[in-house]
Design an enzyme around this catalytic site. Sequence first.
Site, PDB file in Angstrom:
ATOM      1  N   SER A 321       0.838  -1.199   0.000  1.00 58.80           N
ATOM      2  CA  SER A 321       0.000   0.000   0.000  1.00 58.80           C
ATOM      3  C   SER A 321       0.874   1.251   0.000  1.00 58.80           C
ATOM      4  O   SER A 321       2.100   1.178   0.031  1.00 58.80           O
ATOM      5  CB  SER A 321      -0.934  -0.021   1.212  1.00 58.80           C
ATOM      6  OG  SER A 321      -0.184  -0.012   2.419  1.00 58.80           O
ATOM      7  N   TYR A 322       0.223   2.399  -0.003  1.00 57.23           N
ATOM      8  CA  TYR A 322       0.909   3.697  -0.110  1.00 57.23           C
ATOM      9  C   TYR A 322       2.039   3.811   0.913  1.00 57.23           C
ATOM     10  O   TYR A 322       1.828   3.605   2.111  1.00 57.23           O
ATOM     11  CB  TYR A 322      -0.106   4.823   0.111  1.00 57.23           C
ATOM     12  CG  TYR A 322       0.467   6.209  -0.040  1.00 57.23           C
ATOM     13  CD1 TYR A 322       0.810   6.699  -1.283  1.00 57.23           C
ATOM     14  CD2 TYR A 322       0.673   7.022   1.074  1.00 57.23           C
ATOM     15  CE1 TYR A 322       1.337   7.976  -1.429  1.00 57.23           C
ATOM     16  CE2 TYR A 322       1.197   8.292   0.946  1.00 57.23           C
ATOM     17  CZ  TYR A 322       1.528   8.766  -0.314  1.00 57.23           C
ATOM     18  OH  TYR A 322       2.060  10.019  -0.452  1.00 57.23           O
TER      19      TYR A 322
END
Length: 722
Positions: A321-322
Amino acid sequence: MGQFLIIAEKPDQAAKLAAPFSSTKKAGYFEVKPNTYFPDGALITWAIGHLCELKAPEEYNPSWKKWTLEALPIIPDRFEYKVTKLKYKQFNIIKALVNRTDIQEIIIGGDAGREGELIIRTILKLCRANKPMKRLWISSLTENAVKNGFANLLPEEKTRNIYYEALSRSCADWLIGINTSRLYTVLLKQKGVKDVFSIGRVQTPTLALIVKREHEIANFKPEPFWEIEAEFNFEGKILKAKWHKENNSRVLEERQAIAIANFCMNKQVEITSIKEETKEFAPPLLFNLSTLQATANKAFKISPQHTLDILQKLYLKGLVSYPRSDSQFLTNEEAKTLPNILENLSKIDQYKNLLPPPVKSILTNKRFVNPQKVTDHHAIIITEQLPNLSKLSPEEFKIYDLVVRQVIAAHYNNAIYSYTTIHSLVEKRAEFISKGKMQIEEGWRKVIFHANADKDELLPLLRENEQGIVTKAKERKSETQPPNRYSEGNLITLMKTAGKHLEDTELEKVLSKTEGLGTEATRAGIIGTLKDRQYIEIKRNQVFATTKGMLLIEALGESILTSPSMTAKWEQRLSEIGEGTASPNVFMEQVKKLSYKLITDANEREKEWAFNQSEVEKITANNPYNKKYNREKTVVGKCMLCDGSIIDHGTFYGCSNYKTANCKFSVSKKILRKTITQPNIKKLLATGETALIKGFKKGAKTFDAHLIWDNNAQKVTFKFDK
């Protein structure tokens, strides 16, 4: 209806946004065919990171080019951006797409954070775009995440305040950085220190912390002490113990330590108490960027910046994820996806013996799932997209593996240990203590290996009032140790918590929200800036302050520029701007007032400066600019753009006509960590091509190439052998 134009932050990101759809690659953009998300199709283009930058002082006022005290403070009437010199080509592509008549709506597709907001909106402002806009806000680049993001686009107004936050941060940092850097450079030059001094809101208080530790080490005076270690025999059961008095095991005089040891030898010893305690250790929290950087640095000696670079690659591959998240928690939505993700992960050999985990879901576990503690982004986790491990570099696998194991560990039970403490008394006078521990349940420690994990230290089975004999008693000399230098990982953690020791309750409140110096996205870059400015050196993963760095902090003294308080309060105000509860204009007016105050304070402080002359001479001698001007300039060939001579300027090769004819020919002496030698630049100037140069490094990759002169682009580029 018309087409959508989506502007991503980077080329790889644009490719991921186009991947779920049928598309064609064009020059500088993707053309997406009509589909359920874009009935008339879409165009996906990209920036190249910061495509635009704030103008230099002299572009507002030519008189601001010269560094003088009289010109300070430099405060433009309004801040203006320009296209970065080497990125005009992509900007013009974006501008042409923005102005196409078939484009009806624009989607801001930069990273879901304040810098991504600033990058794309600044480009659109320079393009003078006046079309409707929406915002794509996603935390991973998997196909499902991309499709879900396009199905749930945010209104442009939803993130507009984040843009104001980023713009305010950028302009305010420019204002303080430009004015204080020029101020102290000129003042120090008047004292004989001929070098350029860069000052920044985050980098300078970070440097002050490093310099403080340097002084603590230099001023530390080791003091000797002695401890008495003994062995007791209880009918064949051996117990090791250490002498103490009121929980202090150190004796400051050798004579006294010898006397205690001699007193105890062959004496009777009795167990006075046995205490057993069971402790449970919960699995560690999920990673945010700072904790992952600190862990990778400790485990693998990978620098924080390199960890971020690797994580960004994994993000662009859709595997995590980010990366620039400041949260260690998940919302309910992310927690619901983890069981399926872990089931997929069990197909990978490396994790088969860890899955399925004892706990099927952490959805109701508030240690990991807490929507109130998730702002822009949740904790860093793996995605449903499984990697081909053979295609990951060794370092990419190490970082991916850290994230995987942290997620798996969250689904394991607590680790449980039993701790035993035995107190003994020799001749009813000398007190001794023995400590042991034993693992009862491995729990999550099966998943995450800790080099310094608790190892069993078993004590013999004894009972209170049992008696034995002292068979060994010996004094052992030690001495107090200076504090350790910070590693880069320690420094990331320190920046995150800096200032929390301060007594000011308002400041503590601010720091608890802003978490110290910088943000998750900027801390690694700040350490890199300190290295580039020659303020610190990294040796054997230890951070050393240089003479230049120490002199700057000495010059600044107790200035607000060296204190975490300014940047913490600054970040608090910026956060409020992003939330829409504070005014950007009021904030900037306060920053302008601060600029005046810092100049007044520096002029007063300058009267008290009394630097060590040898340090001044050392800094001046090490200044690469001084070396450049003191060295006889070497001509390496004829300019490929004009009739000038190309001169070796030390850090780059440039044309002698850069002033008289404004010739822009310039080649950096170091390209992708490889020095371009004089023989190669001579060959380039004579033939248009260098010999094969081996060892260019881009991230984790190394490659060999020739350098050639591209006449159309008027720059040096790479040529690869077939």
